[in-house]
Design a protein around this motif. Structure first.
Motif, PDB file in Angstrom:
ATOM      1  N   LEU A 306       0.819  -1.212   0.000  1.00  0.00           N
ATOM      2  CA  LEU A 306       0.000   0.000   0.000  1.00  0.00           C
ATOM      3  C   LEU A 306       0.853   1.262   0.000  1.00  0.00           C
ATOM      4  N   ASP A 307       0.386   2.266  -0.693  1.00  0.00           N
ATOM      5  CA  ASP A 307       0.978   3.608  -0.696  1.00  0.00           C
ATOM      6  C   ASP A 307      -0.035   4.533  -0.042  1.00  0.00           C
ATOM      7  N   ILE A 308       0.242   4.974   1.174  1.00  0.00           N
ATOM      8  CA  ILE A 308      -0.737   5.726   1.974  1.00  0.00           C
ATOM      9  C   ILE A 308      -0.307   7.178   2.083  1.00  0.00           C
ATOM     10  N   ASP A 309      -1.193   8.083   1.752  1.00  0.00           N
ATOM     11  CA  ASP A 309      -0.928   9.515   1.849  1.00  0.00           C
ATOM     12  C   ASP A 309      -1.918  10.154   2.807  1.00  0.00           C
ATOM     13  N   LEU A 310      -1.483  11.248   3.441  1.00  0.00           N
ATOM     14  CA  LEU A 310      -2.352  12.048   4.301  1.00  0.00           C
ATOM     15  C   LEU A 310      -2.810  13.280   3.539  1.00  0.00           C
ATOM     16  N   ALA A 311      -4.118  13.487   3.470  1.00  0.00           N
ATOM     17  CA  ALA A 311      -4.647  14.674   2.791  1.00  0.00           C
ATOM     18  C   ALA A 311      -4.316  15.938   3.572  1.00  0.00           C
ATOM     19  N   ASP A 312      -4.203  15.820   4.870  1.00  0.00           N
ATOM     20  CA  ASP A 312      -3.858  16.940   5.750  1.00  0.00           C
ATOM     21  C   ASP A 312      -2.634  16.531   6.567  1.00  0.00           C
ATOM     22  N   GLN A 313      -1.517  17.204   6.328  1.00  0.00           N
ATOM     23  CA  GLN A 313      -0.277  16.821   6.996  1.00  0.00           C
ATOM     24  C   GLN A 313      -0.312  17.039   8.503  1.00  0.00           C
ATOM     25  N   GLN A 314      -1.267  17.828   8.982  1.00  0.00           N
ATOM     26  CA  GLN A 314      -1.406  17.986  10.428  1.00  0.00           C
ATOM     27  C   GLN A 314      -1.819  16.680  11.107  1.00  0.00           C
ATOM     28  N   LEU A 315      -2.407  15.784  10.323  1.00  0.00           N
ATOM     29  CA  LEU A 315      -2.800  14.490  10.870  1.00  0.00           C
ATOM     30  C   LEU A 315      -1.584  13.618  11.207  1.00  0.00           C
ATOM     31  N   ALA A 316      -0.445  13.971  10.669  1.00  0.00           N
ATOM     32  CA  ALA A 316       0.753  13.147  10.876  1.00  0.00           C
ATOM     33  C   ALA A 316       1.092  12.982  12.347  1.00  0.00           C
ATOM     34  N   GLU A 317       0.769  13.984  13.163  1.00  0.00           N
ATOM     35  CA  GLU A 317       1.112  13.950  14.586  1.00  0.00           C
ATOM     36  C   GLU A 317       0.001  13.379  15.456  1.00  0.00           C
ATOM     37  N   LEU A 318      -1.081  12.933  14.844  1.00  0.00           N
ATOM     38  CA  LEU A 318      -2.144  12.278  15.604  1.00  0.00           C
ATOM     39  C   LEU A 318      -1.599  11.039  16.300  1.00  0.00           C
ATOM     40  N   ARG A 319      -1.871  10.897  17.595  1.00  0.00           N
ATOM     41  CA  ARG A 319      -1.315   9.791  18.372  1.00  0.00           C
ATOM     42  C   ARG A 319      -2.235   8.570  18.320  1.00  0.00           C
ATOM     43  N   VAL A 320      -1.633   7.415  18.093  1.00  0.00           N
ATOM     44  CA  VAL A 320      -2.388   6.188  17.876  1.00  0.00           C
ATOM     45  C   VAL A 320      -1.916   5.113  18.855  1.00  0.00           C
ATOM     46  N   GLY A 321      -2.867   4.345  19.364  1.00  0.00           N
ATOM     47  CA  GLY A 321      -2.543   3.215  20.228  1.00  0.00           C
ATOM     48  C   GLY A 321      -3.347   1.995  19.828  1.00  0.00           C
ATOM     49  N   GLY A 322      -2.805   0.827  20.079  1.00  0.00           N
ATOM     50  CA  GLY A 322      -3.536  -0.403  19.762  1.00  0.00           C
ATOM     51  C   GLY A 322      -2.607  -1.533  19.367  1.00  0.00           C
ATOM     52  N   ARG A 323      -3.156  -2.739  19.335  1.00  0.00           N
ATOM     53  CA  ARG A 323      -2.426  -3.938  18.938  1.00  0.00           C
ATOM     54  C   ARG A 323      -3.127  -4.520  17.710  1.00  0.00           C
ATOM     55  N   PHE A 324      -2.363  -4.726  16.643  1.00  0.00           N
ATOM     56  CA  PHE A 324      -2.952  -5.155  15.386  1.00  0.00           C
ATOM     57  C   PHE A 324      -2.142  -6.307  14.792  1.00  0.00           C
ATOM     58  N   LYS A 325      -2.840  -7.230  14.135  1.00  0.00           N
ATOM     59  CA  LYS A 325      -2.195  -8.311  13.421  1.00  0.00           C
ATOM     60  C   LYS A 325      -1.631  -7.773  12.105  1.00  0.00           C
TER      61      LYS A 325
END
Length: 360
Positions: A306-325
Motif C-alpha cells: 500500500l501507498d498511503i498519503d495524508l490529505a492533511d499533513q497535520q494528521l501526521a502527529e495524531l497519536r495512535v494506540g492499539g495492537r494489530f495483526k
C-alpha cells in the motif's frame, strides 16, 4: 554503559588481544583447559600483556571474572600444580585492583585460520517473516522485506544485514565471535540475543534482549566481495557496550573514523513493555502506544504494498494506540476510520488517502 566512550583509534594488536581475553572471561561458560593454557602463555609473553589485560578489565568489574581466572589451572611446567594466576599471586584482592581503570577497547578476534566458506543468502518478501536456523544452531528471525548474507569462517561468524530487520539468537562459541554489519554499524557478540533494524536506510537501530553486545562503527559494505574477511581488516570505532534492554539508533551516514564522543545519539534503556512492543513483529503483531499516525503509516507500508498519503499533513502527529495483526491491515485501517474520526479512501488497488471525516 549507557553512553558512548571515546577511545584511541590506533589500538595495537596487543590491546585487541587483551580485550578479546576479557570478553572470553566474561562469557557464561568457563574457559576450557586449552583456553586457560593459551591465556597463561599470552600473559607470560610480556609484562605489558599483564598491564594491558588489567587496563581493559574495567568494563567487567565483577568477582566472577576474577574467580574464573584464579580457579583455572596453571600451564607452568612445574611438577606440582599451582593455582592459575595472571599476576603471579593467587589473590582476589590483587586481581580486583585491576578493575579500577576505565577504558574502552576494540572487539576483534586474532584469526588463526581464515578458510573462506560459501556465502549463503536469506530473504523475505513484503509481508513475510521467517525463521532461519544457521549451521551452528543460531536462530535468525527475518522481518518483512529483509535480506542477510551469512559468511561463516573457521574463526568467526559473519552476517551482513543488507536491508530490513533481523533478530538474532546466537549460539555461544568463544572461539568464533559472531558479527553483524548493517550500513556503518557493527555488532560483536559471543552468544546472546539482539535485533538490528535497517529498514529505514537513514539509521541503524539496535536493541538487546539478552546478554551484552559490543557496538562499533565500521566502513559500510558495498558488494559481496567486500564481505570476505571484512571484520578482521576493518578499522572500527568502538562506541558502547550494550546490555539487555538497551536501545540505540545510529545515523547511517556517520563515517567510521568519527570520534565516539562527537556522536549525539546515546544508548537508551527501554522499559519491559517498550522492548516487548518493539519485538511484537516476531509474533506477527504491530503494537502502538501513542506513536504518531505518520509512524503507523510507515509500519503499514513496511508490511504491505500500500501507498498511503495524508490529505492533511497535520494528521501526521495524531497519536495512535492499539495492537494489530500484521496480516489484518484492513482491520487497522477500519479502526483508524472508526476511532479517530478519519476517512480512509482507496484510489485503486494500492493507493490509500487518509483525511479528516467531513461528515459530523
Amino acid at each position: 554503559m549507557n553512553s558512548f566512550q571515546q577511545i584511541n583509534d590506533s589500538a595495537s594488536k596487543m590491546e585487541l588481544e587483551a580485550w578479546d581475553w576479557i570478553v572470553r572471561l566474561d562469557g557464561d561458560e568457563p574457559l576450557s583447559d586449552e583456553e586457560k593454557q593459551q591465556l597463561s602463555a599470552w600473559v607470560k609473553q610480556s609484562p605489558e600483556h599483564k598491564k594491558m589485560l588489567c587496563k581493559h578489565s574495567a568494563f567487567w568489574m565483577d568477582d566472577r571474572i576474577a574467580q574464573t581466572v584464579l580457579s583455572a589451572s596453571s600451564t607452568s611446567q612445574q611438577t606440582t600444580k599451582q593455582p592459575f594466576t595472571l599476576f603471579g599471586a593467587p589473590s582476589l584482592a590483587v586481581l580486583t585492583m585491576c578493575f579500577v581503570v576505565l577504558i574502552a577497547g576494540y572487539f576483534i578476534q586474532t584469526p588463526t585460520s581464515n578458510q573462506t566458506q560459501a556465502i549463503a543468502s536469506y530473504t523475505t518478501n513484503i509481508g513475510e517473516y521467517k525463521t532461519v536456523s544457521l549451521q551452528d544452531g543460531t536462530k535468525v528471525i527475518l522481518n518483512s522485506n529483509s535480506k542477510i548474507l551469512v559468511n561463516y569462517q573457521d574463526d568467526s561468524r559473519n552476517i551482513w544485514l543488507v536491508e530490513g530487520e533481523a533478530h538474532f539468537k546466537v549460539s555461544k562459541n568463544h572461539n568464533r565471535p559472531f558479527y553483524v554489519v548493517a550500513a556503518n554499524s557493527r555488532i560483536r557478540v559471543i552468544g546472546t540475543a539482539f535485533t538490528v533494524d535497517y529498514s529505514n536506510t537513514d539509521n541503524v537501530e539496535v536493541e538487546v534482549t539478552e546478554g551484552q553486545v559490543s557496538l562499533a562503527l565500521t566502513e559500510p559494505l558495498k558488494k559481496t566481495a567486500d564481505f570476505h574477511n571484512k571484520n578482521n581488516a576493518a578499522k572500527n570505532t568502538e562506541l558502547a557496550l550494550m546490555s539487555a534492554g538497551d536501545f540505540v539508533s545510529i545515523d547511517s551516514s556517520i563515517a567510521a573514523d568519527t570520534p565516539a564522543s562527537s556522536i549525539a545519539t546515546s544508548v537508551a534503556r527501554l522499559s519491559k513493555e517498550e522492548l516487548q512492543n518493539r519485538q511484537a513483529w516476531q509474533q506477527g503483531e504491530m503494537v502502538f502506544n501513542g506513536e504518531s499516525l505518520a509512524f503507523v503509516i510507515s509500519q503499514v507500508e513496511r508490511y504491505t504494498a500500500l501507498d498511503i498519503d495524508l490529505a492533511d499533513q497535520q494528521l501526521a502527529e495524531l497519536r495512535v494506540g492499539g495492537r494489530f495483526k500484521i496480516n489484518q491491515i484492513e482491520f487497522l485501517l477500519t479502526s483508524l476510520q472508526n476511532n479517530f474520526d478519519l476517512e480512509v479512501r482507496r484510489l485503486g488497488k494500492y493507493k490509500v488517502i487518509i483525511s479528516r471525516n467531513k461528515e459530523k
